[in-house]
Design an enzyme around this catalytic site. Structure first.
Site, PDB file in Angstrom:
ATOM      1  N   HIS A 155       0.815  -1.213   0.000  1.00 41.54           N
ATOM      2  CA  HIS A 155       0.000   0.000   0.000  1.00 41.54           C
ATOM      3  C   HIS A 155       0.864   1.286   0.000  1.00 41.54           C
ATOM      4  O   HIS A 155       0.796   2.083  -0.928  1.00 41.54           O
ATOM      5  CB  HIS A 155      -0.905   0.008   1.237  1.00 41.54           C
ATOM      6  CG  HIS A 155      -1.776  -1.213   1.355  1.00 41.54           C
ATOM      7  ND1 HIS A 155      -2.908  -1.424   0.596  1.00 41.54           N
ATOM      8  CD2 HIS A 155      -1.672  -2.301   2.151  1.00 41.54           C
ATOM      9  CE1 HIS A 155      -3.476  -2.571   0.923  1.00 41.54           C
ATOM     10  NE2 HIS A 155      -2.750  -3.134   1.864  1.00 41.54           N
TER      11      HIS A 155
HETATM   12  O1  RIB Z   1      -4.949   0.009   4.472  1.00 43.95           O
HETATM   13  C1  RIB Z   1      -3.548   0.000   4.337  1.00 43.95           C
HETATM   14  C2  RIB Z   1      -2.899   0.964   5.268  1.00 43.95           C
HETATM   15  O2  RIB Z   1      -3.120   0.565   6.601  1.00 43.95           O
HETATM   16  C3  RIB Z   1      -1.367   1.034   5.126  1.00 43.95           C
HETATM   17  O3  RIB Z   1      -0.946   2.350   5.379  1.00 43.95           O
HETATM   18  C4  RIB Z   1      -0.863   0.118   6.197  1.00 43.95           C
HETATM   19  O4  RIB Z   1       0.421   0.506   6.690  1.00 43.95           O
HETATM   20  C5  RIB Z   1      -1.878   0.345   7.263  1.00 43.95           C
HETATM   21  O5  RIB Z   1      -1.508   1.520   7.958  1.00 43.95           O
END
Ligand code: RIB
Ligand code: CA
Length: 296
Positions: free
Chosen positions: A232
């Site tokens: 992500h």
């Molecule tokens: O949904 C993904 C996010 O949530 C990313 O930033 C991961 O590190 C968690 O914080």
């Protein structure tokens, strides 16, 4: 050279985003790392950011403490994908360095005033620090180059429930403050980050790089991939390095902050005059080539 502040909740994918920024010194000048409660508690996210910078030999970069919880809603449970310490249980030493007194929000405001129009703020956790900075300085939104954030799910289901993504659910009111701030916004929601899927050959290539940061990245991803296969946070960072990897649409985006089943849901409507560029696609192969190539 893009001046950058990463606001984060490390978190393994946060750690990869930080390593990618550090490995791209000709493209980005990482002014500082600000930390927030998210994947794990603030003490751990702050310690983890210091551990990652120490592992990369960059203790010159300041690491600032921010909010220990959301601005209005109750704090939520910690995430599981990152291990109880937040970095997959890897035994990375925390540096002895003193902790700066300045808060995350004050650091963001200070740097934006020092470098008007130049600072890209890259929140990749709940946006509590960014909201406090924006609310306490009416000039901040106009002074930032942009806010490029990982959070939300514009046209797809969430990952915490069918409605909400982790970072937005972590502080929906903060996300709404950012969305209505008037700053130039680029949204990396699950729409695009779920396309950044880690494959075993990515880990093999990192290990073949052989250098310390590549092997550290492979070790971290080995743990992370057991629960979440998606990179992500590095997606948002990659925007600062090569926007051509991505495509998206301008849209009007807001967050549902009323309590109920849709609490924390991002609602997006395509609109050329919208408040946010919503990234909807990535060239996955080129993204991993960038990450693996830079870390080498
Ligand atoms: O949904 C993904 C996010 O949530 C990313 O930033 C991961 O590190 C968690 O914080
Ligand atoms: Ca994160």
């Amino acid at each position: 050279m893009r001046k950058l502040i990463i606001d984060c909740d490390p978190g393994i994918d946060d750690a990869l985003a930080i390593l990618l920024a550090l490995a791209s010194r000709t493209d980005v000048d990482l002014l500082g790392v600000t930390c927030v409660r998210g994947n794990v508690a603030l003490d751990k996210t702050h310690a983890n950011a210091r551990r990652i910078l120490a592992a990369a030999g960059r203790l010159d970069i300041p690491v600032l403490r921010g909010l220990a919880g959301p601005i209005l809603s109750p704090a939520r449970a910690e995430a599981k994908a990152h291990g109880t310490d937040g970095l997959g249980g890897l035994d990375l030493p925390e540096p002895e360095l003193p902790v700066p007194e300045m808060t995350a929000a004050d650091f963001i405001r200070q740097q934006a005033a020092l470098y008007p129009g130049e600072v890209m703020l890259c929140p990749i956790g709940p946006m509590s620090n960014v909201a406090v900075a924006l609310l306490s300085d009416p000039l901040l939104a106009g002074r930032l180059h942009s806010i490029v954030f990982m959070g939300g799910a514009a046209f797809c289901p969430g990952n915490m429930n069918e409605h909400a993504e982790f970072n937005f659910l972590g502080d929906p009111h903060a996300a709404q403050v950012v969305l209505q701030s008037g700053a130039r916004l680029v949204m990396f929601g699950l729409d695009v980050t779920l396309q950044a899927k880690i494959e075993p050959e990515h880990l093999d290539r990192l290990r073949r790089n052989g250098n310390r940061c590549s092997v550290l990245a492979a070790d971290l991803l080995q743990v992370y991939a057991a629960r979440d296969l998606h990179l992500h946070d590095p997606c948002a960072l990659a925007w600062a390095l090569d926007p051509s990897l991505f495509h998206g649409i301008q849209a009007r985006v807001h967050v549902i902050t009323d309590s109920g089943a849709t609490f924390g849901q991002s609602v997006a409507t395509p609109d050329p005059a919208g408040n946010c560029l919503v990234i909807t696609g990535v060239d996955q192969e080129r993204l991993f080539d960038l990450l693996i190539g830079r870390l080498a």
